[in-house]
Enzyme design. Sequence first.
Site, PDB file in Angstrom:
ATOM      1  N   GLN A  15      -3.021   5.437   0.071  1.00 22.84           N
ATOM      2  CA  GLN A  15      -3.366   6.849   0.181  1.00 22.84           C
ATOM      3  C   GLN A  15      -3.632   7.453  -1.195  1.00 22.84           C
ATOM      4  O   GLN A  15      -2.987   7.103  -2.175  1.00 22.84           O
ATOM      5  CB  GLN A  15      -2.217   7.604   0.861  1.00 22.84           C
ATOM      6  N   SER A  70       1.022   0.114  -0.008  1.00 18.51           N
ATOM      7  CA  SER A  70       1.552   0.959   1.066  1.00 18.51           C
ATOM      8  C   SER A  70       0.731   0.749   2.342  1.00 18.51           C
ATOM      9  O   SER A  70       0.700  -0.337   2.882  1.00 18.51           O
ATOM     10  CB  SER A  70       1.615   2.417   0.619  1.00 18.51           C
ATOM     11  N   LEU A  71      -0.012   1.772   2.812  1.00 15.37           N
ATOM     12  CA  LEU A  71      -0.817   1.588   4.029  1.00 15.37           C
ATOM     13  C   LEU A  71      -1.800   0.433   3.873  1.00 15.37           C
ATOM     14  O   LEU A  71      -2.195  -0.201   4.861  1.00 15.37           O
ATOM     15  CB  LEU A  71      -1.568   2.874   4.389  1.00 15.37           C
ATOM     16  N   ARG A 108       1.963   5.743  12.170  1.00 19.23           N
ATOM     17  CA  ARG A 108       2.668   5.754  10.881  1.00 19.23           C
ATOM     18  C   ARG A 108       2.453   7.078  10.156  1.00 19.23           C
ATOM     19  O   ARG A 108       3.399   7.686   9.644  1.00 19.23           O
ATOM     20  CB  ARG A 108       2.159   4.583  10.025  1.00 19.23           C
ATOM     21  N   HIS A 128       8.213   6.660   1.026  1.00 23.74           N
ATOM     22  CA  HIS A 128       8.919   5.519   0.443  1.00 23.74           C
ATOM     23  C   HIS A 128      10.271   5.886  -0.174  1.00 23.74           C
ATOM     24  O   HIS A 128      10.551   5.544  -1.325  1.00 23.74           O
ATOM     25  CB  HIS A 128       8.022   4.800  -0.577  1.00 23.74           C
ATOM     26  N   GLN A 161       9.237  -1.285   4.627  1.00 25.97           N
ATOM     27  CA  GLN A 161       8.300  -0.700   3.663  1.00 25.97           C
ATOM     28  C   GLN A 161       8.263   0.830   3.726  1.00 25.97           C
ATOM     29  O   GLN A 161       8.030   1.503   2.729  1.00 25.97           O
ATOM     30  CB  GLN A 161       6.906  -1.290   3.942  1.00 25.97           C
TER      31      GLN A 161
END
Length: 313
Positions: free
Chosen positions: A10, A95-96, A120, A204, A253
């Site tokens: 992102q 991440s994503l 998510r 996170h 994660q």
Amino acid sequence: MTRAFVFPGQGSQAVGMGRELAEAFPVARQLFQEVDDALSQKLTTLMFEGPEDQLTLTENAQPALMAVSMAVVRVLESEGKLDLAKAATFVAGHSLGEYSALAAAGTFTVADTARLLKVRGQAMQKAVPVGVGAMAALLGSELEQAREIAALAAEGEVCEAANDNGGSQVVLSGHKGAVDRAIKIAAEKGIKRAIPLPVSAPFHCALMQPAADAMAEALAKVGMQAPKVALVANVTASKVTDPAAIRDLLVRQVTGTVRWRESVLFMKAEGVTSLVELGSGKVLGGLAKRIDKELSGSSVGTPADIEAFLKSL
């Protein structure tokens, strides 16, 4: 040259992303239609035309970034006859981007990946009321120092290292008060810059536990195959191929640190010489050289990039 394909997270979204790919390649248009159909949403209209504030919403940005990454993968496979399993030793994503990497490696279908990322994004947004959490980037800090600052700033609240991006850039996440205190402590400790980030939630960190629970539920319902290329996971900075282990790591994660610097160094130690970022933006390609000057980093996201990359093979 030993190559790893990496996938952006992102912040790499921008209005107009993917439009050139759709105009140039039928397989890209088909991929975008797959994502729109999976979500029952005209996500591609948001990607191509905006408005920016809607595209930036976490629940839209996450599947949109995956869609562009996967459009690039599909074009490389169809136009360049690229075989991912032969072209790369590892895949990894920020991440994503880890979901994009797994879709590229065949662990999830594109439709399932889009739906998982929608869940998510929504779950991460709902986990913490707006204004309660915050994130800040420490520029000129290594991970251990950032963790020390976070511990001093916490004072009973959550303040944790969310992303160790490399190039002396660590992102902190947690309660707004704690992150504000961390920014002041960082200045006192001589950190070059500490910048509040314009994010909608504190990603996170432990505050994301409700989103981790939602992802555990969503992932339990989705079919998974072993990836055809080993994944280097965010939370362990090591390789994994077992679907059950991957599912567990994707849940962890959500609240865990994205260990990107260590992931890149792991791939280099395993013989990777070139990191090729597939998708929107050039963040990860640029970071590669800052993490280790011996690494080659490049980004492939437009028809011109694809042409140049295929010529280099």
